[in-house]
Motif scaffolding. Sequence first.
Motif, short mmCIF file in Angstrom:
data_model
loop_
_atom_site.label_atom_id
_atom_site.label_comp_id
_atom_site.label_asym_id
_atom_site.label_seq_id
_atom_site.Cartn_x
_atom_site.Cartn_y
_atom_site.Cartn_z
N VAL A 174 3.31 -11.06 -2.85
CA VAL A 174 2.27 -10.50 -3.72
C VAL A 174 2.69 -9.11 -4.18
CG1 VAL A 174 -0.13 -9.69 -3.83
CG2 VAL A 174 0.40 -11.86 -2.68
N VAL A 175 3.19 -8.31 -3.26
CA VAL A 175 3.61 -6.94 -3.58
C VAL A 175 4.73 -6.94 -4.63
CG1 VAL A 175 4.74 -4.89 -2.60
CG2 VAL A 175 2.86 -5.99 -1.38
N SER A 176 5.60 -7.93 -4.57
CA SER A 176 6.70 -8.01 -5.54
C SER A 176 6.27 -8.59 -6.88
CB SER A 176 7.85 -8.85 -4.96
OG SER A 176 7.50 -10.23 -4.96
N GLY A 177 5.05 -9.14 -6.94
CA GLY A 177 4.58 -9.73 -8.18
C GLY A 177 4.92 -11.21 -8.31
N GLU A 178 5.56 -11.75 -7.31
CA GLU A 178 5.97 -13.16 -7.34
C GLU A 178 4.80 -14.11 -7.09
OE1 GLU A 178 8.80 -16.03 -4.59
OE2 GLU A 178 9.06 -13.87 -4.46
N VAL A 222 0.24 -5.00 -11.09
CA VAL A 222 -1.21 -5.09 -11.24
C VAL A 222 -1.57 -6.51 -10.84
CG1 VAL A 222 -3.17 -4.95 -12.82
CG2 VAL A 222 -1.24 -3.37 -13.07
N VAL A 223 -2.30 -6.64 -9.74
CA VAL A 223 -2.59 -7.96 -9.19
C VAL A 223 -3.62 -8.70 -10.04
CG1 VAL A 223 -1.93 -7.36 -6.84
CG2 VAL A 223 -4.29 -7.06 -7.55
N ASP A 224 -3.56 -10.01 -9.96
CA ASP A 224 -4.38 -10.87 -10.81
C ASP A 224 -5.88 -10.64 -10.66
OD1 ASP A 224 -4.10 -11.88 -8.20
OD2 ASP A 224 -4.20 -13.97 -8.83
N VAL A 225 -6.35 -10.32 -9.48
CA VAL A 225 -7.79 -10.16 -9.28
C VAL A 225 -8.31 -8.78 -9.68
CG1 VAL A 225 -7.89 -11.92 -7.48
CG2 VAL A 225 -7.50 -9.53 -6.85
N ARG A 265 -3.59 -1.02 -6.51
CA ARG A 265 -2.98 -0.25 -5.42
C ARG A 265 -3.80 -0.38 -4.15
NH1 ARG A 265 -1.92 3.15 -9.78
NH2 ARG A 265 -3.75 4.45 -9.39
N GLU A 266 -5.13 -0.32 -4.27
CA GLU A 266 -6.02 -0.47 -3.11
C GLU A 266 -5.87 -1.85 -2.47
OE1 GLU A 266 -8.15 1.67 -1.61
OE2 GLU A 266 -7.53 3.29 -2.94
N ILE A 267 -5.85 -2.88 -3.30
CA ILE A 267 -5.71 -4.24 -2.79
C ILE A 267 -4.38 -4.42 -2.09
CG2 ILE A 267 -5.43 -6.67 -3.49
CD1 ILE A 267 -7.53 -6.03 -5.74
N LEU A 268 -3.31 -3.95 -2.71
CA LEU A 268 -1.99 -4.08 -2.09
C LEU A 268 -1.89 -3.30 -0.79
CD1 LEU A 268 0.24 -3.92 -5.30
CD2 LEU A 268 -0.30 -5.94 -3.91
N ALA A 269 -2.45 -2.10 -0.76
CA ALA A 269 -2.45 -1.31 0.48
C ALA A 269 -3.24 -2.03 1.57
CB ALA A 269 -3.02 0.08 0.22
N SER A 270 -4.37 -2.61 1.21
CA SER A 270 -5.18 -3.34 2.18
C SER A 270 -4.43 -4.56 2.71
CB SER A 270 -6.51 -3.77 1.56
OG SER A 270 -7.27 -2.65 1.22
N LEU A 271 -3.81 -5.31 1.81
CA LEU A 271 -3.04 -6.48 2.25
C LEU A 271 -1.90 -6.08 3.18
CD1 LEU A 271 -2.89 -8.61 -1.02
CD2 LEU A 271 -4.12 -9.16 1.11
N ARG A 272 -1.22 -4.99 2.85
CA ARG A 272 -0.14 -4.51 3.73
C ARG A 272 -0.68 -4.13 5.11
NH1 ARG A 272 2.13 -1.14 -1.04
NH2 ARG A 272 3.85 -2.43 -1.77
N SER A 273 -1.82 -3.46 5.14
CA SER A 273 -2.42 -3.07 6.42
C SER A 273 -2.79 -4.28 7.25
CB SER A 273 -3.67 -2.22 6.19
OG SER A 273 -3.34 -1.00 5.62
N ILE A 274 -3.38 -5.28 6.61
CA ILE A 274 -3.75 -6.50 7.31
C ILE A 274 -2.50 -7.21 7.82
CG2 ILE A 274 -4.78 -8.80 7.05
CD1 ILE A 274 -6.68 -7.44 4.95
N ALA A 275 -1.48 -7.27 6.99
CA ALA A 275 -0.23 -7.93 7.40
C ALA A 275 0.40 -7.20 8.58
CB ALA A 275 0.75 -7.99 6.23
#
Length: 92
Positions: free
Chosen positions: A44-48, A7-10, A19-29
């Motif tokens: 970010v995906v790993s939580g680090e 669960v991301v900080d924002v 999940r939406e934020i992580l999927a978006s970041l992966r798409s951008i990457a």
Amino acid sequence: MDEPEIVVDVARGDAALSREILASLRSIADAGGDPAFAKLVERVVSGELGVRELAGTEAFSSMLDRLVAPVLEALRETTYEDLVERQPDREV
């Protein structure tokens, strides 16, 4: 055993938003072609690394510059009439 869901900080505790934020970041990457940014997204995906921390990096700023500049240029060339024409019909 399954790994716990990140669960991301924002996302303020919202797992679906995370999940939406992580999927978006992966798409951008994936689309961005910047290995440094892609590595940060994996952190970010790993939580680090948090999304706020990612947003403060030079790799994030560079990626935004590359992706946003063409959009801004297209908007500069768009007239008001173009925007109105593209809007879907709305029932009032």
